[in-house]
Structure formats: structure tokens, C-alpha cells
Design a protein around this motif. Structure first.
Motif, mmCIF file in Angstrom:
data_model
loop_
_atom_site.group_PDB
_atom_site.id
_atom_site.type_symbol
_atom_site.label_atom_id
_atom_site.label_comp_id
_atom_site.label_asym_id
_atom_site.label_seq_id
_atom_site.Cartn_x
_atom_site.Cartn_y
_atom_site.Cartn_z
ATOM 1 N N ASP A 42 0.804 -1.207 0.000
ATOM 2 C CA ASP A 42 0.000 0.000 0.000
ATOM 3 C C ASP A 42 0.846 1.269 0.000
ATOM 4 O OD1 ASP A 42 -2.773 0.814 0.018
ATOM 5 O OD2 ASP A 42 -2.358 1.705 1.976
ATOM 6 N N SER A 43 2.074 1.215 0.528
ATOM 7 C CA SER A 43 2.896 2.407 0.641
ATOM 8 C C SER A 43 3.833 2.591 -0.548
ATOM 9 C CB SER A 43 3.703 2.372 1.945
ATOM 10 O OG SER A 43 4.592 1.270 1.926
ATOM 11 N N ASN A 44 3.665 1.820 -1.585
ATOM 12 C CA ASN A 44 4.503 1.935 -2.773
ATOM 13 C C ASN A 44 4.286 3.301 -3.427
ATOM 14 O OD1 ASN A 44 6.152 1.407 -4.944
ATOM 15 N ND2 ASN A 44 4.785 -0.055 -5.909
ATOM 16 N N MET A 45 5.361 4.070 -3.582
ATOM 17 C CA MET A 45 5.264 5.427 -4.147
ATOM 18 C C MET A 45 5.495 5.461 -5.659
ATOM 19 S SD MET A 45 6.971 7.788 -1.168
ATOM 20 C CE MET A 45 8.516 6.909 -1.081
ATOM 21 N N ALA A 46 5.642 4.287 -6.266
ATOM 22 C CA ALA A 46 5.860 4.235 -7.720
ATOM 23 C C ALA A 46 4.671 4.829 -8.466
ATOM 24 C CB ALA A 46 6.077 2.787 -8.144
ATOM 25 N N LYS A 47 4.963 5.478 -9.596
ATOM 26 C CA LYS A 47 3.912 6.029 -10.457
ATOM 27 C C LYS A 47 4.167 5.587 -11.888
ATOM 28 C CE LYS A 47 2.430 10.035 -7.842
ATOM 29 N NZ LYS A 47 2.227 11.491 -7.822
#
Length: 200
Positions: free
Chosen positions: A32-37
Motif C-alpha cells: 500500500d505504501s509503494n510510491m511508484a507512479k
């Protein structure tokens, strides 16, 4: 006296839930905390944190061949669960396009007592593949080099390495929250090679 017993009971329950629930909570937070875009990139040098968000990515090549971070990839080749950290440089050479999207963490389904891994990448134990005892092997065409597989901790420290130089199969144990790093080959990707985890 009753109040002390109640406090002790609550503490025991909290500790028990923390120990039992940690693996599931850790997997949820990691995902849930993955900052990938999502981003599409072509040849050039990119700096993580400036040009590309840090995070966990699935990458797929579209069109012509490219060399992505020293690995030769052809059209539709995928590498899953790559972790990119701030400050890291990503070099892409070639005429193809690279689609980078937040890692999907798709579950691998059991087929005839086997889990078949079709793409190089990083697989979360307990989320994508179950914990347990397996026979690790490979099938398909091996031309220039052998597959390379590692078991990593949740922080991606190396626990065990399997290089298939002298063996075609290994007995392995995977534990909750570990990561299975699969490299079909270190310097290029092969669509014909499959890494297999057979249940024991």
C-alpha cells in the motif's frame, strides 16, 4: 487487583496479535505504501527521485529491444517488482519503449502441484507465492548462461543463492515475508525459460 489483571490480559492480547498479524500487516504496508507512479520512458538516463518516483515497479518493453539497467530485453519482456531508490540512476539504451508501472504483486497460481514463474523479478512470499518447502528447478532453453535465484529477507538482504551451475534442482524452504529473486539470466531475458517451484 482486577485492574492489574485486566491490563496484563490486554498486553498479552496486543503482543499476541502483533506477532501473529505482523506478516500480513507488513505485506499490506509494503504494497500500500509503494510510491511508484506509472511512466513510459525511452532511451536516456533517469534519476530516481527526480525523473522517476522511487518505489517498486513492474517493467515491460514495447517495440524494439532495449538494455534496461544492463539487461537486454526484447519486445514484451517483463521484469517484476524492481525496487528503485532515490538517487539511483536508470540507464536505458535502444529504440524500444519501457512501460514502468507500480508493482502489481499478482499471485502465482498453482498448476499440477507447481508454481511457474515466467518473468524475472522479485516475488513476495506469503503474498504472491506461499511459504513452504519446494523443489526449485527450471525448464526451457539454456544457451549462454544458467538461471540465478536468490532468497532475500524482507529488507532484501541475501539469505541463500542458487546458481544452477552444477545442479538443475534444489530443495528450498521459503518463509513468510521473504522475497524470491528470480533472474532467468543476469544480462538478458528469455521468454522460453520457466522457473518452477514444485510443492513437496
Amino acid at each position: 487487583m482486577n485492574r492489574i489483571k485486566t491490563i496484563v490480559f490486554i498486553l498479552i492480547v496486543v503482543i499476541f496479535l502483533s506477532v501473529i498479524g505482523y506478516p500480513y500487516l507488513n505485506n499490506f504496508i509494503s504494497k500500500d505504501s509503494n510510491m511508484a507512479k506509472k511512466i513510459n520512458v525511452t532511451k536516456g538516463e533517469y534519476v530516481v527521485g527526480k525523473d522517476i518516483n522511487q518505489g517498486l515497479y513492474d517493467i515491460e518493453v514495447i517495440g524494439e529491444e532495449v538494455r534496461f539497467m544492463q539487461r537486454q530485453l526484447s519486445d514484451r519482456s517483463k521484469i517484476l517488482g524492481i525496487k528503485l531508490n532515490t538517487g539511483e540512476k536508470v540507464m536505458i539504451v535502444g529504440e524500444g519503449k519501457v512501460n514502468m508501472s507500480p508493482a502489481s504483486f499478482n499471485k502465482i497460481n498453482l498448476k499440477s502441484d507447481k508454481y511457474e514463474i515466467n518473468h524475472s523479478g522479485f516475488y513476495n512470499v506469503g503474498l504472491q507465492i506461499p511459504a513452504g518447502n519446494f523443489i526449485l528447478s527450471y525448464s526451457g532453453n539454456v544457451e549462454k548462461e544458467k538461471p540465478f535465484v536468490q532468497v532475500l529477507s524482507s529488507k532484501r538482504n541475501i539469505i541463500k543463492t542458487y546458481d544452477f551451475t552444477n545442479k538443475k534442482a534444489y530443495e528450498i524452504t521459503l518463509k513468510e515475508n521473504e522475497i524470491l529473486e528470480v533472474n532467468k539470466f543476469l544480462f538478458y531475458e528469455s521468454e522460453s525459460l520457466i522457473i518452477t517451484l514444485e510443492t513437496k
